[in-house]
Design a protein around this motif. Structure first.
Motif, PDB file in Angstrom:
ATOM      1  N   SER A 163     -30.592 -16.517   5.382  1.00 59.06           N
ATOM      2  CA  SER A 163     -29.829 -15.844   4.325  1.00 59.06           C
ATOM      3  C   SER A 163     -28.363 -16.243   4.417  1.00 59.06           C
ATOM      4  CB  SER A 163     -29.977 -14.329   4.472  1.00 59.06           C
ATOM      5  OG  SER A 163     -28.755 -13.734   4.785  1.00 59.06           O
ATOM      6  N   THR A 164     -27.690 -16.263   3.293  1.00 57.13           N
ATOM      7  CA  THR A 164     -26.274 -16.596   3.314  1.00 57.13           C
ATOM      8  C   THR A 164     -25.451 -15.443   2.767  1.00 57.13           C
ATOM      9  OG1 THR A 164     -26.561 -17.629   1.162  1.00 57.13           O
ATOM     10  CG2 THR A 164     -26.604 -19.092   3.061  1.00 57.13           C
ATOM     11  N   ARG A 192     -18.526  -9.887   5.320  1.00 60.31           N
ATOM     12  CA  ARG A 192     -18.767 -11.282   4.996  1.00 60.31           C
ATOM     13  C   ARG A 192     -19.446 -11.954   6.178  1.00 60.31           C
ATOM     14  NH1 ARG A 192     -13.608 -13.985   3.222  1.00 60.31           N
ATOM     15  NH2 ARG A 192     -13.903 -15.092   5.164  1.00 60.31           N
ATOM     16  N   ARG A 193     -20.384 -12.844   5.873  1.00 56.15           N
ATOM     17  CA  ARG A 193     -21.104 -13.534   6.930  1.00 56.15           C
ATOM     18  C   ARG A 193     -20.103 -14.315   7.791  1.00 56.15           C
ATOM     19  NH1 ARG A 193     -25.222 -17.870   7.175  1.00 56.15           N
ATOM     20  NH2 ARG A 193     -26.795 -16.953   8.526  1.00 56.15           N
ATOM     21  N   GLU A 219     -18.110 -16.955   9.831  1.00 58.12           N
ATOM     22  CA  GLU A 219     -18.104 -18.424   9.773  1.00 58.12           C
ATOM     23  C   GLU A 219     -18.406 -18.974  11.164  1.00 58.12           C
ATOM     24  OE1 GLU A 219     -14.652 -21.770   9.315  1.00 58.12           O
ATOM     25  OE2 GLU A 219     -14.224 -19.727   8.586  1.00 58.12           O
ATOM     26  N   ARG A 234     -24.736 -18.882  16.143  1.00 55.01           N
ATOM     27  CA  ARG A 234     -24.965 -17.703  15.301  1.00 55.01           C
ATOM     28  C   ARG A 234     -26.214 -17.015  15.837  1.00 55.01           C
ATOM     29  NH1 ARG A 234     -23.107 -16.646  10.456  1.00 55.01           N
ATOM     30  NH2 ARG A 234     -22.625 -18.808   9.970  1.00 55.01           N
ATOM     31  N   GLU A 261     -28.420 -20.580  14.628  1.00 55.21           N
ATOM     32  CA  GLU A 261     -27.609 -21.723  14.199  1.00 55.21           C
ATOM     33  C   GLU A 261     -26.663 -22.098  15.330  1.00 55.21           C
ATOM     34  OE1 GLU A 261     -25.355 -20.844  10.670  1.00 55.21           O
ATOM     35  OE2 GLU A 261     -24.779 -22.930  10.349  1.00 55.21           O
ATOM     36  N   GLU A 280     -25.865  -9.839  12.294  1.00 52.29           N
ATOM     37  CA  GLU A 280     -25.563 -11.184  12.805  1.00 52.29           C
ATOM     38  C   GLU A 280     -24.203 -11.189  13.460  1.00 52.29           C
ATOM     39  OE1 GLU A 280     -27.673 -13.904   9.369  1.00 52.29           O
ATOM     40  OE2 GLU A 280     -25.692 -14.482  10.070  1.00 52.29           O
TER      41      GLU A 280
END
Ligand SMILES: [Zn+2]
Ligand SMILES: [Zn+2]
Length: 335
Positions: free
Chosen positions: A2-3, A24-25, A27, A34, A73, A123
């Motif tokens: 998911s983004t 916000r996800r 960076e 991640r 990630e 996350e």
């Protein structure tokens, strides 16, 4: 993958309630991984940050430094590898502390869930060099308390020297792990709790303590002691309980003022010291010990959205063992 935004519990300002929301996800920077969070332990330090007792947190902040999750990630671990993110999130590598095996004291260190965002979120990103590979077997929630309660306990246990009769003041998340590590090392554990805390005393006996009772009692002379409770009056009490040459270790990041005490309590080469943070070497040492002699963690699990409730119960001394937030999103319903 998911983004979209990431669900998290966010501290906007010290002294206010954590807010459930979407951030916000984060960076992913070079050298970072991640991690999809499975579980995150709730530590007394989180409470001190939330209540404004520790200075200058990152704001807004995602708390949580006992993070267990899977790498989704980044290059440093196999995809899906289960790792832990502890309190020590980054150090400079150059200062006199970093260069002498004391990266825990680095002035420029960054800390997960304090000056870096932590694991009260679905996350998180972390510097791969500070992530710890975890043993297979135990569940995420069982492993989470090891990432701080276990690590600080392990460091404090090392700092207590070879004390054969070891007093633990405050029998919560850390002590219930240390009691087992100490037992595996052939030590006898004496667990001191608040007067009348039968639950903690029963847990201590279950986990192999030779004795459990109220702080202030003196079952027999101790060779060393670790103070986990943030109560300064326990310092002279523990010094009085240890024999000559014994070490008293203060393991908390915050403690109320220590009352003055007569010099006789320190005389006889008794040592009073603190432990601060952890090194990566502590992390590898703890998980080596745990792979050899598994420890059982007693956890009370809360959903992520109930982080405030978990902190309230910790503040009230009502948690048996360790509090853990279960974060992993439930699989979507089949359609
Ligand atoms: Zn440094
Ligand atoms: Zn902690």
């Amino acid at each position: 993958m998911s983004t979209g935004p990431v669900r998290a519990m966010v501290l906007e300002a010290p002294g206010t309630e954590l807010q459930e929301g979407e951030i916000r996800r984060p960076e992913l920077r070079p050298g970072q991984v991640r991690i999809r969070v499975g579980a995150c332990g709730v530590c007394r330090t989180d409470l001190h940050i939330r209540d404004g007792e520790l200075p200058d947190p990152k704001l807004p902040l995602v708390l949580g430094h006992q993070v267990v999750g899977n790498v989704i990630e980044g290059n440093d671990f196999a995809d899906g590898a289960r790792v832990g993110i502890p309190w020590l999130g980054w150090t400079c590598g150059e200062c006199r502390y970093c260069r002498t095996g004391r990266e825990n004291l680095c002035d420029r260190a960054r800390f997960t869930g304090y000056t870096l965002d932590g694991g009260y979120a679905e996350e998180v990103v972390a510097d791969a060099r500070y992530c710890l590979p975890l043993p297979d077997g135990p569940s995420d929630e069982e492993l989470a308390p090891l990432l701080c309660a276990g690590l600080i306990g392990y460091r404090a246990l090392r700092a207590s020297g070879d004390a054969k009769r070891l007093g633990l003041y405050g029998f919560g998340a850390s002590a219930h792990i240390v009691a087992q590590l100490a037992g595996h090392e052939g030590r006898r554990v004496f667990a001191f709790t608040r007067p009348g805390d039968e639950t903690a005393q029963a847990l201590a006996r279950e986990l192999g303590a030779a004795w459990a009772g109220a702080a202030g009692e003196r079952p027999e002379e101790l060779d060393g002691a670790i103070i986990f409770a943030p109560a300064g009056e326990l310092v002279p009490e523990a010094l009085a309980a240890v024999g000559k040459g014994g070490t008293v270790v203060c393991a908390g990041i915050h403690m109320t003022a220590i009352p003055s005490f007569p010099y006789e309590l320190l005389w006889g080469e008794r040592v009073l010291r603190s432990v601060a943070n952890l090194t990566r070497s502590d992390g590898h040492g703890l998980f080596r010990a745990v792979r050899e002699h598994p420890v059982r963690t007693s956890v009370e699990v809360f959903p992520l959205a109930e982080a405030e409730l978990a902190l309230d119960r910790l503040r009230a001394g009502a948690i048996r063992g360790a509090a853990v937030l279960l974060v992993a999103a439930q699989p979507p319903p089949a359609t």
